[in-house]
Design a protein around this motif. Structure first.
Motif, PDB file in Angstrom:
ATOM      1  N   GLY A  81      39.540  38.787  41.485  1.00 34.44           N
ATOM      2  CA  GLY A  81      40.599  39.688  41.038  1.00 34.44           C
ATOM      3  C   GLY A  81      41.454  40.203  42.173  1.00 34.44           C
ATOM      4  O   GLY A  81      42.643  40.459  42.017  1.00 34.44           O
ATOM      5  N   GLY A  82      40.819  40.381  43.333  1.00 37.76           N
ATOM      6  CA  GLY A  82      41.580  40.819  44.499  1.00 37.76           C
ATOM      7  C   GLY A  82      41.839  42.312  44.562  1.00 37.76           C
ATOM      8  O   GLY A  82      42.467  42.792  45.496  1.00 37.76           O
ATOM      9  N   ALA A  83      41.381  43.091  43.601  1.00 37.04           N
ATOM     10  CA  ALA A  83      41.623  44.534  43.619  1.00 37.04           C
ATOM     11  C   ALA A  83      40.606  45.212  44.531  1.00 37.04           C
ATOM     12  O   ALA A  83      39.480  44.765  44.669  1.00 37.04           O
ATOM     13  N   SER A  84      41.015  46.298  45.141  1.00 37.86           N
ATOM     14  CA  SER A  84      40.125  47.039  46.036  1.00 37.86           C
ATOM     15  C   SER A  84      39.426  48.151  45.267  1.00 37.86           C
ATOM     16  O   SER A  84      40.029  48.783  44.403  1.00 37.86           O
ATOM     17  N   GLY A  85      38.165  48.360  45.585  1.00 35.92           N
ATOM     18  CA  GLY A  85      37.427  49.471  45.000  1.00 35.92           C
ATOM     19  C   GLY A  85      36.674  49.138  43.732  1.00 35.92           C
ATOM     20  O   GLY A  85      35.765  49.871  43.351  1.00 35.92           O
ATOM     21  N   ILE A  86      37.038  48.069  43.047  1.00 34.62           N
ATOM     22  CA  ILE A  86      36.334  47.705  41.825  1.00 34.62           C
ATOM     23  C   ILE A  86      36.333  46.182  41.691  1.00 34.62           C
ATOM     24  O   ILE A  86      37.310  45.515  42.034  1.00 34.62           O
ATOM     25  N   HIS A  87      35.236  45.649  41.220  1.00 33.87           N
ATOM     26  CA  HIS A  87      35.030  44.206  41.116  1.00 33.87           C
ATOM     27  C   HIS A  87      35.563  43.732  39.763  1.00 33.87           C
ATOM     28  O   HIS A  87      34.894  43.830  38.743  1.00 33.87           O
ATOM     29  N   ILE A  88      36.792  43.194  39.757  1.00 32.06           N
ATOM     30  CA  ILE A  88      37.463  42.813  38.512  1.00 32.06           C
ATOM     31  C   ILE A  88      36.716  41.699  37.783  1.00 32.06           C
ATOM     32  O   ILE A  88      36.605  41.707  36.543  1.00 32.06           O
ATOM     33  N   THR A  89      36.195  40.738  38.526  1.00 33.69           N
ATOM     34  CA  THR A  89      35.480  39.619  37.900  1.00 33.69           C
ATOM     35  C   THR A  89      34.297  40.103  37.079  1.00 33.69           C
ATOM     36  O   THR A  89      34.032  39.594  35.988  1.00 33.69           O
ATOM     37  N   THR A  90      33.591  41.093  37.590  1.00 29.72           N
ATOM     38  CA  THR A  90      32.445  41.643  36.871  1.00 29.72           C
ATOM     39  C   THR A  90      32.874  42.283  35.551  1.00 29.72           C
ATOM     40  O   THR A  90      32.205  42.121  34.520  1.00 29.72           O
ATOM     41  N   LEU A  91      33.977  43.019  35.569  1.00 33.36           N
ATOM     42  CA  LEU A  91      34.485  43.626  34.338  1.00 33.36           C
ATOM     43  C   LEU A  91      34.861  42.558  33.311  1.00 33.36           C
ATOM     44  O   LEU A  91      34.570  42.704  32.110  1.00 33.36           O
ATOM     45  N   LEU A  92      35.482  41.474  33.784  1.00 33.87           N
ATOM     46  CA  LEU A  92      35.873  40.400  32.876  1.00 33.87           C
ATOM     47  C   LEU A  92      34.651  39.711  32.288  1.00 33.87           C
ATOM     48  O   LEU A  92      34.643  39.323  31.112  1.00 33.87           O
ATOM     49  N   VAL A  93      33.602  39.556  33.097  1.00 30.51           N
ATOM     50  CA  VAL A  93      32.358  38.967  32.602  1.00 30.51           C
ATOM     51  C   VAL A  93      31.749  39.832  31.502  1.00 30.51           C
ATOM     52  O   VAL A  93      31.273  39.327  30.479  1.00 30.51           O
ATOM     53  N   GLY A  94      31.784  41.161  31.692  1.00 30.40           N
ATOM     54  CA  GLY A  94      31.264  42.071  30.671  1.00 30.40           C
ATOM     55  C   GLY A  94      32.027  41.954  29.364  1.00 30.40           C
ATOM     56  O   GLY A  94      31.428  41.929  28.281  1.00 30.40           O
ATOM     57  N   ILE A  95      33.350  41.850  29.454  1.00 36.23           N
ATOM     58  CA  ILE A  95      34.174  41.715  28.240  1.00 36.23           C
ATOM     59  C   ILE A  95      33.890  40.382  27.549  1.00 36.23           C
ATOM     60  O   ILE A  95      33.733  40.317  26.320  1.00 36.23           O
ATOM     61  N   LEU A  96      33.797  39.305  28.331  1.00 39.71           N
ATOM     62  CA  LEU A  96      33.531  37.984  27.765  1.00 39.71           C
ATOM     63  C   LEU A  96      32.163  37.937  27.080  1.00 39.71           C
ATOM     64  O   LEU A  96      32.035  37.408  25.961  1.00 39.71           O
TER      65      LEU A  96
END
Length: 407
Positions: free
Chosen positions: A186-201
């Protein structure tokens, strides 16, 4: 056998339009041990969250809980199959230590490529499991005796091959198996975007799968919960899952070991619930003689259950060595007791024939959260061991109480 019985119950009044209360009561009655362990897990989490002033569920500590208990959860998955068949395995900790030592010699001393060393180490675990399975299944020596001998043999061999010393360090590629994390795209700082997307999926897949299963149950007139209970259950699962992935995303994201565990849980749950051999495992634990007369190859199934336990013991040893970044003579000490306790706490019966992979995972999490919570509170190892012993005794007593009540 347990899953077969549950699936063949015909649709009751509650499913046909009766009260939600009756359906909920029936669900709890039919799955009393499973639901009681989930409730206990939630209660223990909340208790230590309060006692530790919120430290227990901090993102860093949640990640540490996964890393600290991964090798025990891997052992619990294999151990629950052994217990379902009516046996026990006391050698898993020693096998884990021995395989960890073998992997260190291969990778550190002989510079064998990581992947090749892992395959050879797992193969060594399979051979050890086959050795023990032969004596148990075909020679009919009690598993307690065979695995007790294995515990002593492989603990001794570990000390011999290591010559009483630790071997370190492992290659970085091997360490990442237990201490690495899925990269963030995801490239965002402070939070792991890929992990959030995995949770949604995962939430979408779980909801779609549960809806499909419910439709199949209704189509075949099988017992199912009312729509209100079903929707409440789905909502709870989605909320908990996304809170969990959010907590992971606030630290480093999803650990590699969590992916390995998730794959093992899915594979072994499918094996026990959907495959013929998995049902044979339950049949042997329920009544071995009846299973044999029904055409089940009891010796063959028992043999492969111990081969499987050997492979998972080897995997546990690799994960522990990777996390420790060293192979030590004392590795795997008391792993077998933690794995056995996780299975019994998670609903496996001391008489065999009953138990589930998710239940063993829940039991392992109960033990892990208790260990972590008591450590955060500053309780000594003496108190921790005593409390764990009481919890195990209570779990087995509860199992015996339910069995006597059903009789």
């Amino acid at each position: 056998m347990q899953s077969i019985v549950q699936k063949t119950n015909k649709k009751g009044p509650a499913a046909g339009g009766g009260s939600n209360g009756n359906m909920l009561a029936n669900l709890v009655k039919n799955n009393v041990r499973q639901y009681s362990m989930i409730i206990s897990l939630i209660f223990i989490m909340l208790l230590f969250q309060i006692l530790t002033d919120g430290l227990l569920l901090k993102p860093l500590n949640i990640t540490n809980l996964i890393l600290q208990n991964s090798y025990i959860l891997v052992l619990a998955i294999g151990m629950v199959l052994v217990i379902i068949t009516g046996h026990i395995d006391l050698s898993v900790g020693s096998i884990a230590a021995f395989v960890g030592a073998i992997s260190a010699i291969l990778m550190v001393n002989y510079e064998v490529p990581t992947f090749v060393a892992i395959v050879l180490s797992l193969a060594a675990g399979a051979l050890i499991g086959a050795w023990q399975g032969f004596w148990i299944a075909y020679v009919k020596i009690p598993a307690f005796i065979v695995t007790l001998a294995g515990m002593l043999i492989f603990r001794g061999l570990t000390m011999i091959v290591l010559e009483g010393k630790s071997i370190a360090p492992f290659p970085d590629s091997f360490q990442k198996m237990s201490t690495g994390f899925i990269p963030d795209f995801g490239g965002a700082s402070g939070i792991h975007i890929t992990t959030l997307l995995v949770g949604i999926l995962l939430s979408i897949l779980i909801v779609a799968g549960d809806i499909k299963n419910r439709q199949n149950q209704l189509k075949h007139n099988l017992e199912t919960s009312s729509q209100g209970v079903f929707l409440a259950k789905l909502a709870a699962i989605v909320i908990v899952l996304n809170l969990f992935t959010y907590a992971l995303a606030m630290y480093e994201g999803i650990p590699n070991i969590l992916v390995i565990l998730a794959v093992l849980i899915v594979v072994y749950r499918f094996f026990t619930n959907r495959m013929k051999t998995g049902r044979h495992v339950y049949a042997i634990g329920g009544n071995e003689k009846a299973a044999l007369l029904s055409g089940v190859k009891t010796k063959w199934v028992t043999f492969w259950v111990f081969v499987n336990m050997g492979v998972l013991s080897a995997l546990s040893g690799l994960l522990f060595a990777a996390r420790l970044n060293a192979a030590t003579p004392k590795a795997g000490n008391l792993f077998e007791l933690d794995a056995i306790a996780a299975c019994f706490i998670g609903g496996a019966s001391a008489y065999g024939g009953i138990g589930t992979v998710p239940g063993a995972i829940i039991g392992g999490l109960v033990m892990g959260i208790m260990n972590n919570g008591m450590s955060l509170l500053g309780l000594g190892i003496d108190w921790q061991q005593g409390i764990k012993g009481l919890v195990l005794l209570a779990a087995v007593a509860f199992d015996i109480y339910n069995k006597n009540k059903a009789a």
